[in-house]
Motif scaffolding. Structure first.
Motif, PDB file in Angstrom:
ATOM      1  N   VAL A  25       0.834  -1.200   0.000  1.00 24.78           N
ATOM      2  CA  VAL A  25       0.000   0.000   0.000  1.00 24.78           C
ATOM      3  C   VAL A  25       0.870   1.252   0.000  1.00 24.78           C
ATOM      4  O   VAL A  25       0.660   2.195  -0.772  1.00 24.78           O
ATOM      5  N   GLN A  64       1.020   3.951  -3.239  1.00 22.80           N
ATOM      6  CA  GLN A  64       0.582   5.335  -3.071  1.00 22.80           C
ATOM      7  C   GLN A  64       1.727   6.325  -3.290  1.00 22.80           C
ATOM      8  O   GLN A  64       1.543   7.385  -3.903  1.00 22.80           O
ATOM      9  N   ILE A  82      -6.027   0.304  -5.771  1.00 27.62           N
ATOM     10  CA  ILE A  82      -5.918   0.655  -4.347  1.00 27.62           C
ATOM     11  C   ILE A  82      -7.070   0.113  -3.504  1.00 27.62           C
ATOM     12  O   ILE A  82      -6.842  -0.280  -2.351  1.00 27.62           O
ATOM     13  N   SER A 110      -1.111   4.144   3.826  1.00 22.73           N
ATOM     14  CA  SER A 110      -1.540   4.804   2.597  1.00 22.73           C
ATOM     15  C   SER A 110      -1.145   6.279   2.615  1.00 22.73           C
ATOM     16  O   SER A 110      -0.572   6.796   1.642  1.00 22.73           O
TER      17      SER A 110
END
Length: 392
Positions: free
Chosen positions: A222, A226, A319, A343
């Motif tokens: 994650v 991001q 995502i 994130s």
């Protein structure tokens, strides 16, 4: 189940697992982090309106999201012990106040400090929102709706805000954020209670069986995903300008890409886990790398358009699966909140690393950073995705 429950006292409440509830939860989660969805407009607006350098503008944006990461991390420890509705309302009002203060600031270090505080508040709100989403029956579906809201409204912001800054100055950016928070506050009373799930002896015992190594890999995936995407997104307006593209064309491209990108989230809402998590994540990783590489030929206007559309669609598609991947390890909500922390840490690190690496707008270096991060994200995600697919 209907989307609105008439049995709730007072105002009608959206059915906990219905589509309307997914939209309302998405607005609440988006309010704490909406500046991320208009990040290119924010970075370019600080340069155009206040004369900040690209590095200073990127660091202001990064500090905003680093604050969000800290707020999300703090939420991990209290999210299942607080009355989330009053807390969310107070946080929304605090966001509005901080955005209004930001309209009066013109010095980069001071603005960095205030935006860090804004991020801290918003991150805590997003942490609460993620925990509540994890209490729904299908968090992947709600995370998909979250991206629909973010990309759809983000596209509106990217279409109009860059053109409004020269006319009204940078305050228009922060006023737009305050207006969104006010809208989310008006929606809050229509959400159901979503109490934290009681931890039965069986549930506590099941937590002991969690495979923490795959979970850690999912959290890193994650973060990397991001960070890589936001490193490009934060400076995508500057990138287009560097390749000789006109601002109206850039704004229209970004808005269109965001709106089309929302289809990626719609696809998640539609198919859910029908094909598991491994295949969507793997195919998405390949496409997003190709989309990032396409930015290297932004001297061709159509390639700039293609690169933005592909990366937006795949970002919105992948995502939710990565966040749902983390949430699946603990339906109580703590892991989902921790995933929110990773994130936001990635969303902050992308602009920060991009600002450092740009050095006289060295955009090929920025693309290389993004592609490397995307490949690492895919590598970390494959094992936990396969683990959950097998257990299902």
């Amino acid at each position: 189940m209907t989307d609105v429950s008439p049995r709730a006292p007072g105002l009608p409440k959206a059915a906990p697992d219905g589509l309307i509830a997914a939209v309302l939860l998405s607005f609440m989660a988006t309010a704490g982090l909406f500046y991320v969805n208009i990040m290119p407009a924010l970075v370019s607006g600080l340069q155009d309106g206040l004369g900040f350098t690209a590095r200073a503008a990127g660091l202001v944006a990064a500090m905003n999201v680093y604050g969000a990461a800290a707020g999300a991390f703090a939420a991990v420890f209290v999210v299942d012990r607080i009355a989330w509705k009053p807390a969310a309302l107070g946080l929304l009002f605090a966001l509005i106040a901080t955005d209004l203060v930001s309209t009066e600031l013109t010095v980069a270090p001071v603005l960095m400090a205030v935006r860090f505080g804004h991020g801290l508040i918003g991150g805590f709100l997003v942490g609460i929102s993620f925990a509540v989403i994890a209490r729904t029956k299908a968090p992947d579906r709600t995370f998909g709706m979250l991206l629909v809201v973010q990309f759809g409204l983000g596209g509106v912001g990217l279409l109009f805000l860059p053109g409004l800054v020269p006319k009204f100055g940078t305050p228009v950016l922060f006023l737009a954020l305050a207006a969104f928070s006010a809208t989310a506050a008006l929606m809050l009373p229509f959400l159901s209670a979503y109490p934290a799930r009681s931890r039965s002896p069986e549930a506590v015992a099941a937590r002991g069986l969690v495979r923490w190594a795959p979970l850690a890999a999912a959290l890193v995936a994650v973060f990397m995903f991001q960070a890589a995407n936001m490193a490009l997104s934060a400076f995508v307006i500057d990138l287009g300008r560097a390749y000789g593209l006109a601002q109206p064309f850039i704004s229209a491209t970004l808005a269109t890409a965001n709106w089309i990108g929302a289809l990626g989230s719609v696809l998640v809402v539609m198919i859910g886990l029908r094909f598991g998590r491994l295949k969507p994540i793997a195919y998405g990783a390949v496409l997003t790398v190709l989309g990032a590489l396409a930015f290297l030929r932004s001297d061709l206007a159509w390639m700039y358009v293609v690169a933005n559309i592909v990366t937006s669609v795949v970002w919105a598609f992948v995502i939710p699966y990565l966040l749902g991947l983390c949430a699946a390890f603990d339906p109580g909500g703590r892991i989902a909140t921790l995933a929110g922390f990773f994130s936001k840490l990635g969303l902050a690190s992308g602009p920060a690393l991009g600002a450092v690496l740009l050095q006289e707008t060295h955009f090929p270096r920025l693309v290389t950073l993004a592609v490397t991060g995307l490949c690492l994200s895919a590598a970390f995600a494959l094992v936990p995705a396969q683990t959950l697919d097998r257990s299902s």
